[in-house]
Design a protein around this motif. Structure first.
Motif, short mmCIF file in Angstrom:
data_model
loop_
_atom_site.label_atom_id
_atom_site.label_comp_id
_atom_site.label_asym_id
_atom_site.label_seq_id
_atom_site.Cartn_x
_atom_site.Cartn_y
_atom_site.Cartn_z
N MET A 60 0.85 -1.18 0.00
CA MET A 60 0.00 0.00 0.00
C MET A 60 0.90 1.24 0.00
O MET A 60 1.73 1.40 0.89
N THR A 61 0.72 2.11 -0.99
CA THR A 61 1.59 3.28 -1.11
C THR A 61 0.77 4.55 -1.08
O THR A 61 -0.19 4.70 -1.85
N LEU A 62 1.16 5.47 -0.19
CA LEU A 62 0.57 6.80 -0.13
C LEU A 62 1.54 7.79 -0.74
O LEU A 62 2.64 8.00 -0.22
N LEU A 63 1.14 8.38 -1.87
CA LEU A 63 1.92 9.46 -2.49
C LEU A 63 1.45 10.75 -1.82
O LEU A 63 0.49 11.38 -2.24
N ALA A 64 2.15 11.11 -0.74
CA ALA A 64 1.62 12.07 0.21
C ALA A 64 1.93 13.52 -0.12
O ALA A 64 1.24 14.42 0.36
N GLU A 65 2.98 13.75 -0.92
CA GLU A 65 3.39 15.12 -1.17
C GLU A 65 3.68 15.33 -2.65
O GLU A 65 3.91 14.37 -3.41
N GLN A 66 3.70 16.57 -3.05
CA GLN A 66 3.84 16.92 -4.46
C GLN A 66 5.11 16.31 -5.06
O GLN A 66 6.18 16.33 -4.46
N GLY A 67 4.95 15.75 -6.26
CA GLY A 67 6.08 15.18 -6.97
C GLY A 67 6.47 13.78 -6.55
O GLY A 67 7.44 13.22 -7.07
N ALA A 68 5.73 13.17 -5.62
CA ALA A 68 6.05 11.80 -5.18
C ALA A 68 5.83 10.81 -6.32
O ALA A 68 4.94 10.97 -7.14
N ASP A 69 6.66 9.75 -6.34
CA ASP A 69 6.67 8.81 -7.46
C ASP A 69 6.86 7.40 -6.93
O ASP A 69 7.69 7.17 -6.06
N VAL A 70 6.08 6.45 -7.44
CA VAL A 70 6.27 5.05 -7.08
C VAL A 70 6.23 4.18 -8.33
O VAL A 70 5.41 4.40 -9.23
N GLU A 71 7.15 3.22 -8.40
CA GLU A 71 7.11 2.17 -9.39
C GLU A 71 7.00 0.85 -8.62
O GLU A 71 7.89 0.51 -7.85
N ALA A 72 5.88 0.15 -8.80
CA ALA A 72 5.62 -1.08 -8.07
C ALA A 72 5.65 -2.25 -9.05
O ALA A 72 4.88 -2.28 -10.01
N PHE A 73 6.55 -3.19 -8.79
CA PHE A 73 6.71 -4.35 -9.66
C PHE A 73 6.47 -5.63 -8.85
O PHE A 73 6.69 -5.67 -7.64
N GLY A 74 6.03 -6.66 -9.54
CA GLY A 74 5.84 -7.95 -8.90
C GLY A 74 6.14 -9.09 -9.84
O GLY A 74 5.88 -9.01 -11.05
N LEU A 75 6.72 -10.15 -9.30
CA LEU A 75 7.04 -11.36 -10.05
C LEU A 75 6.64 -12.55 -9.18
O LEU A 75 7.02 -12.63 -8.01
N TYR A 76 5.86 -13.47 -9.75
CA TYR A 76 5.46 -14.66 -9.00
C TYR A 76 5.40 -15.86 -9.93
O TYR A 76 5.11 -15.75 -11.11
N PHE A 77 5.72 -17.03 -9.37
CA PHE A 77 5.70 -18.29 -10.11
C PHE A 77 5.01 -19.32 -9.22
O PHE A 77 5.58 -19.81 -8.26
N SER A 78 3.76 -19.62 -9.56
CA SER A 78 2.95 -20.50 -8.72
C SER A 78 2.98 -21.93 -9.24
O SER A 78 2.63 -22.19 -10.39
N ASP A 79 3.40 -22.85 -8.36
CA ASP A 79 3.44 -24.27 -8.70
C ASP A 79 2.18 -24.97 -8.19
O ASP A 79 1.31 -24.35 -7.57
N ALA A 80 2.10 -26.28 -8.43
CA ALA A 80 0.93 -27.07 -8.04
C ALA A 80 0.60 -26.87 -6.56
O ALA A 80 1.48 -27.01 -5.70
N GLY A 81 -0.66 -26.53 -6.27
CA GLY A 81 -1.11 -26.39 -4.90
C GLY A 81 -0.65 -25.13 -4.19
O GLY A 81 -0.94 -24.93 -3.01
#
Length: 401
Positions: A232-253
């Motif tokens: 959870m990201t709050l861009l609280a002030e002027q000019g704030a920047d977020v890059e959110a990345f995710g990588l997942y590899f789900s196997d059986a079960g």
């Protein structure tokens, strides 16, 4: 004879429209939360009802397997960790009344609140200095009992750093991670879940990004029976920047879940959310929920989120739910995208026409699909190791046509 006057109530009532209480409760005064920003918040687990699986934040999760983390007693004592000292990074345990605790956000669901109510001391990682630096915290001895943890990562104004949270071994962990990015700072946080096969991990990452500061947040989930990491990201002030990345590899079960929330609460803020996952094996499951709120003060916002899932075998399931709330019309741009599919036949044809076998061609497509996220980390050693882990995941896989 004059007609009698009829008085019409100035404010409509429930009874006026035939709405009355039913035997199943006072539903008229229990209107469900309609927007992401309106969810109740508390650091006290007692303020949240027991989890049933019908709640919007739990409806995709295997809640019956998480009861000890959502409702049970958690061990909140300090734990063992290892880290190589780095100039400009200090690590210490602090008491619950430390002023930095709660500065990035507070829980919106029961597992997070249970962890918050249970931890005894918080681990604080303080970053200072304008020189770029990399710091890795290793956790691999948490044990198999239900445990709570709390971590605060604090980047001083104009500091620069990459902080890696490396998780391995056994765990039944509910935790909160707070990330505070000071003015002009540039911070990257990578959390890597390579738990043992039967580990269970639920985590909420709260981030507050200050004026003209930039946060890169990367979630890598490969190991564990159930892994649920919600940034959870709050861009609280002027000019704030977020890059959110995710990588997942789900196997059986395996159940891998991410619920991402970006709150634009200041003018001229920017966000980019990109999550990619692959699924293979009977019962492999992934969940991605992307919520973006552009508040009424967030003029000039530039936002985009996307989730891509690559299905490698039959018997898998990927849930992907992007949501966008906009409260001002004065924005630079906003959008979202979601896709789940198999392989690109044109890519396979191109590779096979150059003498590559079909199985190897399919694996090359998977590597190319996921490598985009790995390359965002910015640490060559960690990137190489994660590439090797992905290769191991693919060994022996009978990829679906």
């Amino acid at each position: 004879m004059a007609a009698s006057a009829t008085t019409v109530p100035s404010v409509p009532t429930f009874e006026q429209h035939g709405l009355k209480k039913h035997s199943d409760g006072d539903w008229a005064n229990k209107v469900p939360v309609q927007t992401r920003s309106a969810r109740p918040k508390s650091t006290d687990v007692a303020d949240f009802a027991a989890v049933t699986g019908r709640e919007v934040e739990w409806r995709y999760s295997p809640v019956a397997k998480l009861t000890d983390l959502t409702a049970g007693t958690l061990d909140g004592s300090v734990y063992e960790y290892s880290a190589t000292p780095v100039d400009g990074v200090a690590v210490s345990w602090v008491s619950r009344d430390d002023a930095r605790i709660g500065s990035a956000g507070i829980p919106e669901e029961r597992a997070s609140a249970n962890a918050w109510s249970s931890f005894e001391q918080a681990l604080v990682i303080s970053v200072t200095g304008e020189e770029a630096k990399t710091f890795t915290l290793n956790r691999g001895a948490l044990g198999s009992g239900p445990r709570a943890a709390h971590t605060v990562i604090e980047a001083a104004p104009f500091s620069r750093a990459l902080v890696v949270l490396q998780n391995t071994g056994d765990a039944r962990l509910a935790e909160n991670v707070e990330i505070v990015v000071g003015e002009g700072a540039q911070l990257s946080v990578v959390t890597v879940q390579e738990w043992a096969d039967d580990a269970i991990h639920t985590a909420t990452h709260f981030s507050r990004v200050g004026r003209d500061a930039k946060l890169k947040h990367i979630v890598v989930s490969l190991g564990g029976a159930i892994v649920r990491v919600n940034p959870m990201t709050l861009l609280a002030e002027q000019g704030a920047d977020v890059e959110a990345f995710g990588l997942y590899f789900s196997d059986a079960g395996q159940h891998l879940e991410q619920q991402v929330y970006v709150n634009h609460d200041a003018p001229n803020t920017r966000s980019r959310v990109t999550y990619k996952g692959a699924l293979q094996g009977q019962g492999a499951r992934s969940v991605w929920i992307g919520d973006v709120l552009i508040g009424n003060k967030a003029t000039g916002t530039d936002s985009y989120e996307q989730n891509r899932n690559l299905v490698l075998t039959d018997g898998t399931r990927a849930d992907s739910v992007p949501n966008l709330e906009i409260e001002t019309g004065d924005i630079a741009g906003a959008g979202h995208a979601s896709a789940t599919g198999r392989f690109d036949d044109e890519q396979l044809f191109y590779l096979m026409s150059r003498g590559i076998t079909e199985d190897e061609a399919r694996r090359l497509v998977v590597r190319g699909f996921l490598t985009e996220i790995v390359q965002q980390i910015g640490d060559a050693e960690l990137e190489t190791r994660l590439q090797e882990s992905l290769e191991t995941e693919l060994v022996g896989t009978e990829l679906a046509s």
